[in-house]
Write a protein that holds these residues in place. Structure first.
Motif, PDB file in Angstrom:
ATOM      1  N   THR A 231       0.832  -1.209   0.000  1.00 21.84           N
ATOM      2  CA  THR A 231       0.000   0.000   0.000  1.00 21.84           C
ATOM      3  C   THR A 231       0.865   1.257   0.000  1.00 21.84           C
ATOM      4  OG1 THR A 231      -1.666  -1.220   1.236  1.00 21.84           O
ATOM      5  CG2 THR A 231      -1.885   1.169   1.207  1.00 21.84           C
ATOM      6  N   ARG A 232       1.931   1.244   0.786  1.00 17.19           N
ATOM      7  CA  ARG A 232       2.790   2.440   0.818  1.00 17.19           C
ATOM      8  C   ARG A 232       3.488   2.654  -0.513  1.00 17.19           C
ATOM      9  NH1 ARG A 232       5.199   2.891   6.995  1.00 17.19           N
ATOM     10  NH2 ARG A 232       3.139   2.809   7.964  1.00 17.19           N
ATOM     11  N   LEU A 233       3.907   1.570  -1.148  1.00 15.98           N
ATOM     12  CA  LEU A 233       4.536   1.710  -2.474  1.00 15.98           C
ATOM     13  C   LEU A 233       3.536   2.319  -3.459  1.00 15.98           C
ATOM     14  CD1 LEU A 233       6.373  -1.742  -2.814  1.00 15.98           C
ATOM     15  CD2 LEU A 233       7.440   0.487  -2.371  1.00 15.98           C
ATOM     16  N   ALA A 234       2.302   1.856  -3.378  1.00  9.58           N
ATOM     17  CA  ALA A 234       1.279   2.332  -4.319  1.00  9.58           C
ATOM     18  C   ALA A 234       0.941   3.801  -4.087  1.00  9.58           C
ATOM     19  CB  ALA A 234       0.021   1.476  -4.185  1.00  9.58           C
ATOM     20  N   GLU A 235       1.038   4.235  -2.828  1.00  7.31           N
ATOM     21  CA  GLU A 235       0.651   5.614  -2.510  1.00  7.31           C
ATOM     22  C   GLU A 235       1.800   6.608  -2.641  1.00  7.31           C
ATOM     23  OE1 GLU A 235      -1.014   5.049   1.358  1.00  7.31           O
ATOM     24  OE2 GLU A 235      -2.986   4.492   0.543  1.00  7.31           O
ATOM     25  N   TYR A 236       3.000   6.111  -2.850  1.00 12.00           N
ATOM     26  CA  TYR A 236       4.181   6.982  -2.886  1.00 12.00           C
ATOM     27  C   TYR A 236       4.148   7.915  -4.098  1.00 12.00           C
ATOM     28  CZ  TYR A 236       9.114   8.333  -3.098  1.00 12.00           C
ATOM     29  OH  TYR A 236      10.294   9.029  -3.157  1.00 12.00           O
ATOM     30  N   ARG A 237       4.441   9.181  -3.864  1.00 16.44           N
ATOM     31  CA  ARG A 237       4.465  10.167  -4.940  1.00 16.44           C
ATOM     32  C   ARG A 237       5.818  10.871  -4.970  1.00 16.44           C
ATOM     33  NH1 ARG A 237       1.116   7.557  -6.393  1.00 16.44           N
ATOM     34  NH2 ARG A 237      -1.118   7.894  -6.573  1.00 16.44           N
ATOM     35  N   PRO A 238       6.764  10.407  -5.793  1.00 17.39           N
ATOM     36  CA  PRO A 238       8.061  11.078  -5.873  1.00 17.39           C
ATOM     37  C   PRO A 238       7.922  12.448  -6.547  1.00 17.39           C
ATOM     38  CG  PRO A 238       7.919   9.333  -7.504  1.00 17.39           C
ATOM     39  CD  PRO A 238       6.645   9.294  -6.736  1.00 17.39           C
ATOM     40  N   ALA A 239       8.914  13.290  -6.352  1.00 21.65           N
ATOM     41  CA  ALA A 239       8.890  14.629  -6.959  1.00 21.65           C
ATOM     42  C   ALA A 239       8.884  14.511  -8.485  1.00 21.65           C
ATOM     43  CB  ALA A 239      10.108  15.413  -6.499  1.00 21.65           C
ATOM     44  N   PRO A 240       8.152  15.405  -9.167  1.00 19.11           N
ATOM     45  CA  PRO A 240       8.097  15.328 -10.624  1.00 19.11           C
ATOM     46  C   PRO A 240       9.394  15.794 -11.289  1.00 19.11           C
ATOM     47  CG  PRO A 240       6.865  17.229  -9.847  1.00 19.11           C
ATOM     48  CD  PRO A 240       7.302  16.478  -8.621  1.00 19.11           C
ATOM     49  N   TYR A 241       9.583  15.336 -12.503  1.00 19.47           N
ATOM     50  CA  TYR A 241      10.768  15.641 -13.298  1.00 19.47           C
ATOM     51  C   TYR A 241      10.276  16.306 -14.577  1.00 19.47           C
ATOM     52  CZ  TYR A 241      14.487  14.220 -16.624  1.00 19.47           C
ATOM     53  OH  TYR A 241      15.457  14.168 -17.593  1.00 19.47           O
ATOM     54  N   VAL A 242      10.521  17.609 -14.667  1.00 18.19           N
ATOM     55  CA  VAL A 242      10.076  18.354 -15.855  1.00 18.19           C
ATOM     56  C   VAL A 242      11.314  18.756 -16.646  1.00 18.19           C
ATOM     57  CG1 VAL A 242       8.919  20.437 -16.658  1.00 18.19           C
ATOM     58  CG2 VAL A 242       7.959  19.144 -14.746  1.00 18.19           C
ATOM     59  N   SER A 243      11.537  18.090 -17.763  1.00 18.56           N
ATOM     60  CA  SER A 243      12.747  18.305 -18.559  1.00 18.56           C
ATOM     61  C   SER A 243      12.383  19.038 -19.854  1.00 18.56           C
ATOM     62  CB  SER A 243      13.375  16.955 -18.905  1.00 18.56           C
ATOM     63  OG  SER A 243      12.473  16.232 -19.730  1.00 18.56           O
TER      64      SER A 243
END
Ligand SMILES: [Zn+2]
Length: 446
Positions: A231-243
């Motif tokens: 569940t924690r893996l599914a809910e994890y939101r890493p910072a976005p990468y805008v290139s």
């Protein structure tokens, strides 16, 4: 039409499909020697030297290399690379025989028709067409038809690049899989893949204490702990990468200006993606984030035994710059206090890699595309899956995913057929791709 380049591509593609080189990830599968034999038989007699490489301990996992030597040692070497394996099928979900290689209403059907026997076949046809003409280019043209791409390429391109680089020595590589055409505000864009995300497959082992299933109160049940981990893996939101690559892709999307602005603003991109249609949202999220997908779980021995160990396999795909340490940090952040309960084992790792645009080959691809789609622009993209291109980037080569498809073969149709049911390709696309390789070789190496 059988003796036109397009006719030859169609026939060769049908044979490669029928050879059923299905790679299920096991060393004994694939048996790409069948496709390598077919390609050898096709190429022989046109004055080409052909080499076949097979790694020790992997009989039948053959990769084929041949080359047209250039006259100027200072001129660049271009490698055309196609893989010869395909992924498994579920025949019941197909309208036609997935390994029949049938031609129906101007389309060739079968597993591998878009991934990527179409390119492997058309590259071989371009090479043979040039060899038969007695073409003597300045730069060298190399062709590599490799095994095992669908399982990471260690037995195919990985093996040849590591052990037989002398046979390749490529400065530039063209492989899968660009060439789809999109239109926006009257502007045609043709995708070229210039980079790909990294891969970090990990096994997370969660431990508990065994006990009797009839007395679960207060038990240290590894499966219950594992459920929280998942569940924690599914809910994890890493910072976005805008290139810059992402900005270019967004600019070519058919969306209004406000939506586009939000998609390239790091503080709003996550929210903007949530408002997109499902399939666009899925690809947009992967293009802008490291992703963690828990895809396998093994636990328990018997219904009445509380499990003491659970293995969870997670498919992590990393943005450029995320190295092994960063992968570990993502896992620690995702798991929080559960991190101490989990032992992490590395299964497979490959860093993201990107080639620059603005190279001499980039200019040539632009001219090639313009011949068939006047005014079209090249749209560089980062792909979220993996190919064999990084094996070449490790050797310093500039690698792009290219091809050239008909307007009918949209990016959406294409992505549905990749590893999907009813995989097929229109003959017009095969004609365009075959001609694109010929034009590219002549303009770049000629
Ligand atoms: Zn492929």
């Amino acid at each position: 039409m059988n003796d036109t380049p397009t006719g030859e591509t169609v026939e060769l593609l049908r044979q490669l499909i029928r050879n059923q080189c299905v790679n299920d990830g096991s060393v004994a599968s694939g048996q790409e020697a069948r496709n390598s034999d077919t390609l050898r038989a096709y190429l022989e007699g046109s004055g080409l030297d052909i080499d076949v490489y097979e790694p020790d301990g992997a009989p039948g996992r053959a990769s084929l290399v041949t080359r047209i030597e250039g006259t100027d040692p200072a001129a660049p070497t271009l490698c055309l690379m196609g893989h010869t394996d395909v992924v498994p099928v579920t025949p019941a979900h197909w309208t036609r025989d997935p390994f029949g290689g049938e031609v129906v209403n101007g389309e060739v059907w079968g597993r591998g028709a878009v991934d990527m026997l179409n390119l492997t076949a058309s590259q071989a046809v371009a090479l043979k067409t040039l060899a038969r003409r007695g073409w003597r280019p300045r730069g060298t043209l190399v062709y590599l038809a490799c095994a095992d791409e669908e399982a990471g390429g260690a037995l195919g391109a990985g093996h040849v690049c590591k052990r037989h680089w002398d046979a390749l020595r490529a400065d530039y590589l063209l492989t899968e899989n660009g060439g789809t055409v999109t239109a926006h505000d009257g502007q045609l864009n043709v995708t070229v893949h210039v980079g790909e995300k990294g891969v970090a497959w990990r096994r997370l082992r969660v431990k508990g204490t065994p006990g009797h299933g009839s007395m679960p109160y207060g038990a240290d049940n590894a499966l219950i702990k594992a459920a929280h981990v998942v569940t924690r893996l599914a809910e994890y939101r890493p910072a976005p990468y805008v290139s810059d690559l992402w900005r270019g892709v967004v600019a070519a999307l058919d969306l209004d200006a406000a939506a586009k602005e939000a998609l390239v603003d790091p503080s709003r991109v996550d929210e903007a993606i949530a408002g997109l249609p499902a399939s666009l949202a899925r690809s947009a999220w992967s293009a802008t984030h490291t992703t963690l997908s828990p895809n396998m779980c093994r636990a328990g021995v018997k219904t009445n035994v509380i499990p003491d160990v659970v293995d969870i396999e997670v498919d992590i795909r990393t943005i450029p710059g995320d190295n092994e340490d960063e992968v570990r940090r993502h896992l620690d952040k995702a798991l929080g206090d559960l991190s101490e309960e989990v032992a992490v084992e590395k299964l497979f790792s490959k860093q993201a890699s990107v080639s620059p645009t603005g190279t001499p080959l980039w200019d040539v691809l632009g001219r090639v595309v313009d011949r068939h789609y006047p005014g079209a622009k090249l749209l560089p993209r980062l792909i979220v899956g993996f190919t064999d291109a990084p094996y070449f980037r490790e050797h310093g080569a500039v690698a792009y995913g290219f091809g050239l498809f008909s307007r009918a073969l949209t990016a959406e149709a294409m992505s549905g057929r990749f590893h999907g049911n009813d995989e097929r390709i229109d003959v017009e696309s095969l004609a365009l791709t075959t001609q694109a390789w010929l034009d590219t070789c002549e303009l770049f190496l000629g």
